[in-house]
Design a protein around this motif. Sequence first.
Motif: not given
Length: 223
Positions: A34-36, A119-128, A176-184
């Motif tokens: 996912t994007d996170t 229900v907790a909903l999210r639309m992720p910003d990740d193409p896969v 995340p794609e650029h190696g940052e720490a994962g942020v929820p």
Amino acid sequence: MTTTYDCTDPQSRSEGLAKAQQAVAAKQCVVLPTDTVYGIGADAFSPQAVATLLASKGRGRSMPPPVLIPRMQTMDGLATEVSEDARALAQAFWPGGLTLIFHAQPSLTWDLGDTMGTVALRMPDDPVALELLNLTGPLAVSSANRTGNPAAQTAAQAREQLAESVEVYLEAGPRPEHGEAGVPSTIIDATSDTLRVVRQGAISLERLQEVVPGVQGPSQDAA
């Protein structure tokens, strides 16, 4: 048999998404980017699959997983009493790191755990992730790690923790794609007239308030 697919290779990605779709249909778990961070996902409408997901993480029913959706329109099929303010936040920050808690549609026959009708909903910003969600429909997804351990930022890290409890691992490189720490994701309770942040994360309160000034912070004295 548990298999990892390299989603940076087009053919392997296509094969992996097809196998992941089959696994979800068979009420098995998959790991997806996912994007996170990486997530462990299962069919949101299968109590058996969700129970398997929670067991894989070592988590009880008191911590139900959020549901990832492929498009904003899906929100209205799963949630009720969606306020205009909540809809404005979804329009501004989806796809992205924002989770919105709603009252669940009462007609839905699912069991995500002890949700108290929400229900907790999210639309992720990740193409896969979005490609998989378009194949499977809504997925119950939680961070791909054993409870209490750091969230996995690659499928390989997830496999170290979850092993054979997951049928398909979709590896797409670091998240995340650029190696940052994962942020929820930032989580907002949208079940009442006043929207309130219940977990601070990828999207700051200041950015939220630029869209909906009335969003409240996680404490009573936060504005």
